[in-house]
Write an enzyme that holds these catalytic residues in place. Sequence first.
Site, PDB file in Angstrom:
ATOM      1  N   LYS A  79      23.088  41.307  37.661  1.00 12.13           N
ATOM      2  CA  LYS A  79      23.198  41.415  39.747  1.00 12.13           C
ATOM      3  C   LYS A  79      21.796  41.813  40.098  1.00 12.13           C
ATOM      4  CE  LYS A  79      25.819  44.480  42.671  1.00 12.13           C
ATOM      5  NZ  LYS A  79      27.354  45.656  41.978  1.00 12.13           N
ATOM      6  N   SER A 154      31.317  46.060  44.637  1.00 15.35           N
ATOM      7  CA  SER A 154      30.045  44.211  45.137  1.00 15.35           C
ATOM      8  C   SER A 154      29.157  43.922  44.682  1.00 15.35           C
ATOM      9  CB  SER A 154      28.242  46.007  45.491  1.00 15.35           C
ATOM     10  OG  SER A 154      28.377  46.627  45.112  1.00 15.35           O
ATOM     11  N   SER A 178      32.764  48.782  41.891  1.00 15.80           N
ATOM     12  CA  SER A 178      31.893  47.729  41.776  1.00 15.80           C
ATOM     13  C   SER A 178      31.820  46.774  40.924  1.00 15.80           C
ATOM     14  CB  SER A 178      30.209  48.286  42.719  1.00 15.80           C
ATOM     15  OG  SER A 178      30.287  48.311  44.180  1.00 15.80           O
TER      16      SER A 178
END
Lengths: 485, 476
Positions: A79, A154, A178
């Site tokens: 990420k 996210s 997330s």
Amino acid sequence: MSLMNLTATGLGEKIKNKEISAPEAVQAALDAIEAKEAEVNSFVTIDREGAVKRANEVQKLIDEGKLAGPVAGVPVAIKDNMCTEGLLTTCSSKILGNYVPSYTAEAVLNLERAGAVIIGKTNMDEFAMGSTTETSAYGVTKNPWNTGHVPGGSSGGSCAAVAACECPYALGSDTGGSIRQPSSFCGVTGIKPTYGTVSRYGLIAYGSSLDQIGPVAKDVTDCATVLEIIASYDKKDSTSVQRDSYDFTSALVDNVKGMKIGIPSDYFGEGLDSEVKEAVLNAAKELEKKGAIIEEFNLSLVDYAIPAYYIIACAEASSNLARFDGVKYGFRTEDYNGLHNMYKKTRSEGFGAEVKRRIMLGSFVLSSGYYDAYYIKALKTKALIKKAFDNAFSKYDVILGPAAPSTAPALGQSLSDPLKMYLGDIYTISANLAGLPGITVPCGMDSKNLPIGLQILGNCFEEKNIIRAAYSFEQTREYKYSPLA
Amino acid sequence: MKQYETVIGLEVHVELATKTKIFCSCPTEFGGAPNSHTCPVCTGMPGSLPVLNKKVVEYAAAVGLATNCRITQNCKFDRKNYFYPDNPQNYQISQLYYPICRDGGIEITTEDGGTKTIGIHEIHMEEDAGKLVHDEWGESSIVDFNRSGVPLIEIVSEPDMRSADEVIAYLDKLRLIIQYLGASDCKLQEGSMRADVNLSIREAGAAEFGTRTEMKNLNSFKAIARAIEAEKERQIDIIESGGKVIQETRRWDDNKEYSYAMRSKEDAQDYRYFPEPDLVPVVISDEWLEEIRAAQPEFRDEKLKRYKEEFKIPEYDAQIITGDKHLADIFEKASAICNNPKKVSNWLMVETMRLMKENNIEPSGLKFSPENLAKLVNLAEGKVINSQTAKEVFEKMFNDNTDPEKYVEENGLKAVSDDGALREVVQKVIKENPQPVEDYHNGKKKAAGFLVGQIMKEMKGKADPATVNAILKELL
């Protein structure tokens, strides 16, 4: 079938057995990315050269017998809020559009030591603020099950990349759900560990007291294996906890006999999609068939979790994001008149709307005169929520519920009504407020052929319970590949 | 004119003498190329996290104990949010809600010789900021983060002081306590100790405080005294002319002996303090606190008393020697070696002070070791060298810590106490100078002085003058 359709440990096994080489595995990942990125847009940065170079190095170490771990030579996506030395790290924000870190996050270093090969950095909601991966400055990530839908957020890029078989596994981060919510939307498995289990050093902070890094993969085995690699006590992170044990894979057993599973009735009330409800309750039945003891109970305080979460997370974010000011690194506005104007224009142009909204909200709740009414109250609420979970875990080994009230919404639906989007975090944020570990595993499909996720929460440091429950449930169904896989 | 009383409280920042910074392992060492003592933590790089330096807690707690504070055994850090380019995170990690020390106080001696306690409201730990350098030629400023993250304690007094003298006495006492603890060198000029003065005036006898101003940029005790006088006068003038003092921060310009307003209370920033989520609470266990307490040194007042009683050092000398930790250390170590505290004190009070003044150096800049001073005392007292040679050797030692024994040996400076050799020289001088000898016998006692001079010249200064005199008298 692409090598990327294998699990991470499956691929790792083949590399170990010399059936496949690390460079071949990386090439397969790069080919898959090449073929699918136009449709999914999971990545902000793809490190083709770096990955190939690294794969050769890793293969050499494997050949020399110096690397023999379960994911040695297996490609991984990170990420884009985790620092990677020499590799662009943007947090999907314009303000860090040119930021190349001088060091690598501890969790990523742990992976590299185990022989992982980073193929790129995945897209996310800007600074991890959002539940759809639509707030990224680098385009929306699409759900591999239906590209008209969001992947969740996210960590939407990480989950979509795994679901689309662009890579076998990825790292995500979870501040309010997330990892677990996009895992649910994309039909993959993700773990948010107990707060303090994985070092936050090098994770670009959103809500420092809530952020945790965790794995996203196709199955529970991969997630437990990767968690075992990335978890460590790190002196560089003062909130890191020296745990008694970092063993998670020994919990990969198909046995829930006598396991006490609590189902919070407050998680199944108004607002929950009926198809999601049915799939989750069916999953509970499967576990019951395997000998688990299922009991409904009232968790309480669920309605207070969202306001408490948004106050605490935004307060911390308003301060954490203050350093992005155009002075030291990152984006700086072109024309400005003096320091104050430079700050103002840089931040106005560099941050997106959702980030600005949360910075303003956070600045407001910390302002003198409001601090006690909002921030202190939120901290007290957080303590009460933790107590409610302590209470629940005195009776149950794990708590089972949905990961999200619905399956993945269509693109563009959520951002028009942020309050509604915030309410979608209702089942995941409590775990962050209480520091608990949670796992999402796929448990069904809705009538639109979108995945439904089952969330299992455990007490702090009891990851093994949720891994065992999730693994046992996983044995009752086949992994479903997305149409883009 | 009415009688006014000045009410003063102090905020004193002290840079702690830790080897590394408060939240990372970068050196605190002064100097070094700009940004050479930096890392991701002290430059506010994304993703970096602070880790508390334990030594900072020990120093802060030690200062708290020495100033009679209560130690907060479960203290916390908070973030103070404000934007400025010398502050890489745009927040400072400090302590607001649970500072490490509270409710202390120290006793000062007032002008009239009495004593007075100045209360200490709190002491908290925090990080220093970097340094902005304004480029005079370009249209930009540049920043050096070497100082960013250097540990500070802020000591906040109660508004208990009433004059510049009391302020200086308080600061001096504080400085000595901290120096004795080794927690800081406390140099105002170099900024390792910085004092902000909060001052208000009120009519004598009034119960309420007046509106206060805060004065910054005070770099010496003299500047502090001048600023206090000027600010007191300024406030009295305002009130006497019917005006009102505005609560504001002012900056002192010591060259112009004038202060100007920096910002008023109205533009005071809201720092949006909240608990630092990246650090865990600092728990100071009873055992740890006991260790810190047990490690407290003998402070100035106790030392002063002991020097007078144990070593019989005069009050004034003891004041000077204990007035600096380094001097006191030299004194005690040298005395312990040569077992002659009186002589050690003399060397410090006379020759050391003279050379310090001539060379304009501070006690902390003294180069010679106590071992070498002790050797010198032994050489002089054992009459191995005469007093004139001793002064020469001292100066050499003062300049570059030369070993006096070696120096005397290598340069052949030993006083000749061997009677035989000396007698020969005396006889030779008597023989070669019949006129002065005759003068001496005729009652001109002064002539002996000339003969002694001749003898010393022959001896190249190495003879003990008293011995020379005795032998000369005998042979004459």
